[in-house]
Design a protein around this motif. Structure first.
Motif, PDB file in Angstrom:
ATOM      1  N   THR A  44       0.796  -1.222   0.000  1.00 17.63           N
ATOM      2  CA  THR A  44       0.000   0.000   0.000  1.00 17.63           C
ATOM      3  C   THR A  44       0.833   1.278   0.000  1.00 17.63           C
ATOM      4  N   GLY A  45       2.111   1.175   0.385  1.00 17.52           N
ATOM      5  CA  GLY A  45       2.949   2.365   0.504  1.00 17.52           C
ATOM      6  C   GLY A  45       2.718   3.102   1.810  1.00 17.52           C
ATOM      7  N   GLU A  46       1.797   2.605   2.631  1.00 15.56           N
ATOM      8  CA  GLU A  46       1.500   3.255   3.909  1.00 15.56           C
ATOM      9  C   GLU A  46       2.711   3.160   4.837  1.00 15.56           C
ATOM     10  N   VAL A  47       2.997   4.251   5.535  1.00 13.72           N
ATOM     11  CA  VAL A  47       4.125   4.309   6.451  1.00 13.72           C
ATOM     12  C   VAL A  47       3.614   4.109   7.874  1.00 13.72           C
ATOM     13  N   HIS A  48       4.277   3.217   8.592  1.00 14.62           N
ATOM     14  CA  HIS A  48       3.922   2.928   9.985  1.00 14.62           C
ATOM     15  C   HIS A  48       5.073   3.361  10.891  1.00 14.62           C
ATOM     16  N   TYR A  49       4.738   4.151  11.891  1.00 15.10           N
ATOM     17  CA  TYR A  49       5.734   4.581  12.866  1.00 15.10           C
ATOM     18  C   TYR A  49       5.925   3.487  13.901  1.00 15.10           C
ATOM     19  N   THR A  50       7.157   3.385  14.389  1.00 17.31           N
ATOM     20  CA  THR A  50       7.421   2.517  15.523  1.00 17.31           C
ATOM     21  C   THR A  50       7.744   3.410  16.724  1.00 17.31           C
ATOM     22  N   CYS A  51       7.839   2.791  17.883  1.00 16.26           N
ATOM     23  CA  CYS A  51       8.262   3.535  19.075  1.00 16.26           C
ATOM     24  C   CYS A  51       9.730   3.243  19.364  1.00 16.26           C
ATOM     25  N   VAL A  52      10.502   3.114  18.284  1.00 16.18           N
ATOM     26  CA  VAL A  52      11.938   2.854  18.369  1.00 16.18           C
ATOM     27  C   VAL A  52      12.662   4.043  17.719  1.00 16.18           C
ATOM     28  N   ALA A  53      13.496   4.683  18.506  1.00 18.53           N
ATOM     29  CA  ALA A  53      14.160   5.913  18.062  1.00 18.53           C
ATOM     30  C   ALA A  53      15.579   5.671  17.566  1.00 18.53           C
ATOM     31  N   CYS A  54      15.996   6.525  16.681  1.00 18.33           N
ATOM     32  CA  CYS A  54      17.387   6.566  16.231  1.00 18.33           C
ATOM     33  C   CYS A  54      18.294   6.705  17.450  1.00 18.33           C
TER      34      CYS A  54
END
Length: 149
Positions: free
Chosen positions: A42-52
């Motif tokens: 779908t190209g949908e972007v999902h955020y995670t709760c993991v930071a750089c």
């Protein structure tokens, strides 16, 4: 006609902003510094709760801002010329809001006068994310979050 007392982001296009004005649009939420996963279908972007690794997870902001593009080759350099391509930015992001001709939220530091307002409003990732060293890359899908915006 735009009133003369309009804020700089209301009077200027993104490409007309000075470097200082451009940088001041960042509200310090930290969401752009999170690992994101894109659905291949779908190209949908999902955020995670993991930071750089370079995001200061308590204070906000990149600890290596000047060197970030060298240290993290996948780090995206937001520029006025390319911001319209960044639909993955949070709906609350000032760069996205200004590009779309929408107003900034009351909690934005440029409106509130306080860099703490984004945190007090619960918009930032402060204290709510894991460091990338804590999460194996193959487990990122288990850390997908849906931020309230």
């Amino acid at each position: 006609m735009i009133a003369q007392f309009a804020h700089f982001w209301e009077r200027k296009t993104l490409s007309e902003l000075s470097q200082e004005e451009w940088e001041s649009l960042c509200d310090g939420c930290g969401k752009c510094c999170l690992h994101k996963l894109e659905d291949e279908d779908t190209g949908e972007v999902h955020y995670t709760c993991v930071a750089c690794r370079y995001l200061d997870r308590e204070k906000g902001g990149c600890r290596e801002y000047e060197q970030r593009l060298t240290l993290v080759p996948a780090c995206v350099d937001l520029t006025p010329e390319g911001v319209s391509q960044f639909k993955w930015l949070p709906k609350t992001c000032a760069y996205r809001l200004v590009a779309e001709g929408r107003p900034l939220y009351d909690w934005h530091p440029l409106i509130s006068g306080s860099s703490e307002s984004v945190h007090k409003a619960g918009i930032s990732v402060r204290g709510r994310v894991y460091a990338e060293e804590q999460v194996p890359e193959e487990e990122l899908e288990d850390y997908i979050v849906h931020w309230v915006e």
